[in-house]
Design a protein around this motif. Structure first.
Motif, PDB file in Angstrom:
ATOM      1  N   GLY A 167       0.893  -1.171  -0.055  1.00 53.92           N
ATOM      2  CA  GLY A 167       0.070  -0.021   0.019  1.00 53.92           C
ATOM      3  C   GLY A 167       0.919   1.255   0.078  1.00 53.92           C
ATOM      4  N   ASP A 168       2.163   0.945  -0.032  1.00 48.94           N
ATOM      5  CA  ASP A 168       3.183   2.269  -0.143  1.00 48.94           C
ATOM      6  C   ASP A 168       3.982   2.296  -1.333  1.00 48.94           C
ATOM      7  OD1 ASP A 168       5.030   4.074   0.486  1.00 48.94           O
ATOM      8  OD2 ASP A 168       5.711   3.274   2.290  1.00 48.94           O
ATOM      9  N   SER A 169       3.677   3.230  -2.136  1.00 47.47           N
ATOM     10  CA  SER A 169       4.213   3.298  -3.603  1.00 47.47           C
ATOM     11  C   SER A 169       5.891   3.552  -3.322  1.00 47.47           C
ATOM     12  CB  SER A 169       3.555   4.591  -4.172  1.00 47.47           C
ATOM     13  OG  SER A 169       3.755   6.010  -3.122  1.00 47.47           O
ATOM     14  N   GLY A 170       6.181   4.123  -2.173  1.00 49.06           N
ATOM     15  CA  GLY A 170       7.839   4.535  -1.945  1.00 49.06           C
ATOM     16  C   GLY A 170       8.313   2.988  -1.879  1.00 49.06           C
ATOM     17  N   GLU A 171       7.561   1.895  -1.272  1.00 51.43           N
ATOM     18  CA  GLU A 171       8.265   0.722  -1.320  1.00 51.43           C
ATOM     19  C   GLU A 171       8.767  -0.174  -2.518  1.00 51.43           C
ATOM     20  OE1 GLU A 171       5.868  -0.728   2.916  1.00 51.43           O
ATOM     21  OE2 GLU A 171       5.548  -1.685   0.840  1.00 51.43           O
ATOM     22  N   PHE A 172       7.952   0.403  -3.563  1.00 53.31           N
ATOM     23  CA  PHE A 172       8.357  -0.125  -4.844  1.00 53.31           C
ATOM     24  C   PHE A 172       8.236   0.974  -6.101  1.00 53.31           C
ATOM     25  CE2 PHE A 172       6.606  -3.966  -2.354  1.00 53.31           C
ATOM     26  CZ  PHE A 172       7.661  -4.899  -2.581  1.00 53.31           C
ATOM     27  N   ASP A 173       9.413   1.688  -5.913  1.00 57.09           N
ATOM     28  CA  ASP A 173       9.520   2.955  -6.568  1.00 57.09           C
ATOM     29  C   ASP A 173      10.442   2.280  -7.844  1.00 57.09           C
ATOM     30  OD1 ASP A 173      10.045   4.942  -8.227  1.00 57.09           O
ATOM     31  OD2 ASP A 173      10.737   6.256  -6.574  1.00 57.09           O
ATOM     32  N   PHE A 174       9.876   1.525  -8.741  1.00 56.78           N
ATOM     33  CA  PHE A 174      10.794   0.958  -9.656  1.00 56.78           C
ATOM     34  C   PHE A 174      11.353   1.731 -10.394  1.00 56.78           C
ATOM     35  CE2 PHE A 174       7.574  -2.402  -8.936  1.00 56.78           C
ATOM     36  CZ  PHE A 174       8.559  -3.185  -8.577  1.00 56.78           C
ATOM     37  N   SER A 175      11.577   3.081 -10.413  1.00 65.33           N
ATOM     38  CA  SER A 175      12.345   4.098 -11.343  1.00 65.33           C
ATOM     39  C   SER A 175      13.849   3.902 -10.596  1.00 65.33           C
ATOM     40  CB  SER A 175      11.863   5.519 -11.132  1.00 65.33           C
ATOM     41  OG  SER A 175      11.958   6.023  -9.998  1.00 65.33           O
ATOM     42  N   LYS A 176      14.050   3.349  -9.580  1.00 67.83           N
ATOM     43  CA  LYS A 176      15.513   3.321  -9.037  1.00 67.83           C
ATOM     44  C   LYS A 176      15.667   1.870  -9.088  1.00 67.83           C
ATOM     45  CE  LYS A 176      13.708   3.955  -4.152  1.00 67.83           C
ATOM     46  NZ  LYS A 176      13.881   4.721  -2.914  1.00 67.83           N
ATOM     47  N   TRP A 177      14.996   0.919  -9.457  1.00 67.48           N
ATOM     48  CA  TRP A 177      15.287  -0.487  -9.396  1.00 67.48           C
ATOM     49  C   TRP A 177      16.167  -0.943 -10.661  1.00 67.48           C
ATOM     50  CZ3 TRP A 177      12.967  -4.640  -6.449  1.00 67.48           C
ATOM     51  CH2 TRP A 177      12.238  -4.075  -5.164  1.00 67.48           C
ATOM     52  N   ASN A 178      17.171  -1.868 -10.568  1.00 69.20           N
ATOM     53  CA  ASN A 178      17.806  -2.399 -11.585  1.00 69.20           C
ATOM     54  C   ASN A 178      17.925  -4.081 -11.298  1.00 69.20           C
ATOM     55  OD1 ASN A 178      19.010  -0.001 -13.074  1.00 69.20           O
ATOM     56  ND2 ASN A 178      19.432   0.226 -10.855  1.00 69.20           N
TER      57      ASN A 178
ATOM     58  N   GLN B  99      18.560 -11.953 -22.425  1.00 68.29           N
ATOM     59  CA  GLN B  99      17.407 -11.561 -23.510  1.00 68.29           C
ATOM     60  C   GLN B  99      16.076 -12.222 -23.034  1.00 68.29           C
ATOM     61  OE1 GLN B  99      20.519 -12.539 -24.264  1.00 68.29           O
ATOM     62  NE2 GLN B  99      21.191 -11.281 -25.955  1.00 68.29           N
ATOM     63  N   VAL B 100      16.006 -13.518 -22.540  1.00 72.31           N
ATOM     64  CA  VAL B 100      15.074 -14.065 -22.024  1.00 72.31           C
ATOM     65  C   VAL B 100      14.273 -13.339 -20.485  1.00 72.31           C
ATOM     66  CG1 VAL B 100      14.047 -16.176 -20.985  1.00 72.31           C
ATOM     67  CG2 VAL B 100      15.403 -16.304 -23.028  1.00 72.31           C
ATOM     68  N   LEU B 101      15.363 -13.050 -19.717  1.00 72.17           N
ATOM     69  CA  LEU B 101      15.180 -12.323 -18.728  1.00 72.17           C
ATOM     70  C   LEU B 101      14.385 -11.043 -18.706  1.00 72.17           C
ATOM     71  CD1 LEU B 101      14.991 -12.188 -15.543  1.00 72.17           C
ATOM     72  CD2 LEU B 101      17.356 -11.300 -15.485  1.00 72.17           C
ATOM     73  N   ALA B 102      15.016 -10.305 -19.550  1.00 74.49           N
ATOM     74  CA  ALA B 102      14.509  -9.004 -20.046  1.00 74.49           C
ATOM     75  C   ALA B 102      13.026  -9.061 -20.564  1.00 74.49           C
ATOM     76  CB  ALA B 102      15.429  -8.344 -21.139  1.00 74.49           C
TER      77      ALA B 102
ATOM     78  N   PRO C 165      10.857   0.439 -15.486  1.00 74.05           N
ATOM     79  CA  PRO C 165      10.999   1.601 -16.767  1.00 74.05           C
ATOM     80  C   PRO C 165      11.899   1.154 -17.518  1.00 74.05           C
ATOM     81  CG  PRO C 165      11.937   2.342 -14.600  1.00 74.05           C
ATOM     82  CD  PRO C 165      11.403   0.928 -14.479  1.00 74.05           C
ATOM     83  N   PRO C 166      11.873   1.976 -19.080  1.00 71.86           N
ATOM     84  CA  PRO C 166      13.111   1.273 -19.821  1.00 71.86           C
ATOM     85  C   PRO C 166      14.342   1.935 -19.587  1.00 71.86           C
ATOM     86  CG  PRO C 166      11.027   2.768 -20.705  1.00 71.86           C
ATOM     87  CD  PRO C 166      10.839   2.801 -19.191  1.00 71.86           C
ATOM     88  N   GLU C 167      14.592   2.599 -18.573  1.00 73.10           N
ATOM     89  CA  GLU C 167      15.901   3.216 -18.413  1.00 73.10           C
ATOM     90  C   GLU C 167      16.656   2.245 -17.297  1.00 73.10           C
ATOM     91  OE1 GLU C 167      13.334   5.782 -16.025  1.00 73.10           O
ATOM     92  OE2 GLU C 167      13.272   5.000 -17.816  1.00 73.10           O
TER      93      GLU C 167
END
Length: 416
Positions: free
Chosen positions: A310-321, A335-338, A348-350
């Motif tokens: 319920g917390d958007s900060g926990e999964f802010d995927f803009s900073k995930w790799n 490639q398969v994982l991607a 996100p694309p980046e």
């Protein structure tokens, strides 16, 4: 914090080192690096200027000569003359007037600590406020090498002249704690702060474990000795203790003031501490290996956790790799994982996908001062360096001869 000392007498030099260590502890200064400068080669001051330079009582007869030489080499370094207590009483004021430097008695720990604090504050003002970078290393299936990666990242930054702290949240298998050879008193301090729900800035040195072989640039925040206390990272089980989330918040706040880069080895089964840390991280590295089952479990669990949060900060995927660890090329390809991640439509694309090749020599890590990064083959070390420099720019670059895996990493920078 680098501190230089000059003293001709081995006995008074040893005494001065002891006083400086006590003063640093009293001042709450992190991992001091005390450099003994050779009196017979006064030009032996380090290229990277120290925060302060102490001339000890054993060099009393050569104060003027040494001050002149130090100022010639490093004009801006603060200098303090340390005198035997009796000499300070009779000559302290006159020496201060004569040489224009701070003068203090060997026995006054508080005065030495105050001088060090002033020097540290002056250095901070000159360099600007330290901007610490916090990296969380996460995994959703055990055995994928997340701790190996976390220690490698911290070691790589430390080897490249950053100060790094490795925080161990893994209560079940505290490998980072064991690797650091944390003493019982360090682990007891973690337990104490965890029960209090707050980390004291004044006692931070009691909490941090310097890792052998890294010249004070790499420290570990260890797990408590008792499993029940460590389990509090995962769930609030200690009677009358605040939530572990308050411990995590204050810990990271204190570390950001003292450390250049903080790496968190997040627990294998997620709990209070992990969810408290995620919004505070500047980057999150999600680790899996190239086994199809591991990838499936990782992605399915990630999707479920995101859906239930319920917390958007926990999964802010803009900073995930993502990191494909122990990559062999024989099982799942990047490639398969991607493609699998792309189907979830969450990254996100980046976002970057890194592949860390399998390393036979690196997997033997665990001895003091020897991380996976230190032991791995050059091509594997280049990949670790690339991950670190992508997150926090570093001087230097990996060699152009990276091999097939290195080239693949270079080309595949984002998810498809």
């Amino acid at each position: 914090m680098r501190i230089a000392i000059v003293d001709i007498s081995p006995e008074s030099r040893a005494a001065l080192i002891g006083r400086l260590q006590l003063a640093c502890t009293e001042a709450g200064l992190l991992s001091p690096e005390i450099l003994e400068v050779n009196l017979n080669a006064p030009g032996d001051l380090p290229i990277n200027p120290p925060v302060a330079c102490f001339i000890g009582p054993g060099s009393y007869s050569r104060f003027g000569e040494l001050i002149e030489e130090i100022r010639r080499i490093t004009p801006d370094v603060p200098i303090a003359l340390v005198l035997e207590n009796e000499i300070y009483t009779s000559r302290g004021i006159s020496l201060r007037k004569r040489f224009g430097v701070d003068v203090m008695p060997l026995g006054d720990i508080a005065q030495i600590a105050g001088f060090l604090l002033d020097c540290a504050e002056r250095k901070k003002e000159a360099e600007g406020t330290l901007h610490s970078f916090v990296v969380g290393v996460a995994h959703l299936k055990g055995g994928v090498g997340a701790t190996t990666l976390a220690t490698s990242l911290a070691a790589c930054w430390a080897r490249n002249d950053f100060t790094a702290a490795l925080v161990d949240f893994d209560d079940l298998s505290p490998e980072a704690t064991l690797w650091s050879h944390a003493k019982p008193h360090h682990r007891d301090v973690t337990a104490e702060f965890l029960r209090r729900g707050e980390v004291s800035q004044e006692r931070i040195n009691e909490l941090l474990v310097p890792v052998e072989g890294y010249d004070g640039k790499l420290v570990v925040v260890a797990q408590p000795l008792l499993y029940k206390e460590g389990f509090h990272f995962k769930a609030d089980v200690l009677d009358n203790a605040p939530s572990a989330s308050s411990f995590v918040t204050t810990l990271l706040d204190v570390l950001r003031k003292e450390i250049g880069i903080v790496v968190i080895d997040l627990a294998r089964s997620w709990g209070v501490a992990t969810f408290a840390a995620l919004p505070l991280c500047d980057a999150v590295m999600l680790v899996t290996d190239d086994d199809g089952m591991s990838i499936r479990i990782t992605l399915d669990t990630l999707e479920r956790l995101r859906g239930e949060s319920g917390d958007s900060g926990e999964f802010d995927f803009s900073k995930w790799n993502m990191v494909l660890n122990s990559y062999t090329g024989k099982l799942i390809t990047p490639q398969v994982l991607a493609e699998e991640v792309d189907k979830l439509d969450i990254m996100p694309p980046e976002a970057s996908l890194f592949t860390v090749p399998f390393s036979e020599s690196g997997r033997q890590w665990g001895a003091p001062g020897k991380s996976f990064y230190d032991l791995a083959e050059p091509s594997v070390k280049e990949v670790i360096f690339k991950i670190c420099s992508t997150l926090v720019p570093m001087e230097g670059k990996a060699s152009e001869d990276q091999g097939a895996l290195g080239k693949l990493v270079g080309k595949l920078k984002s998810f498809i």
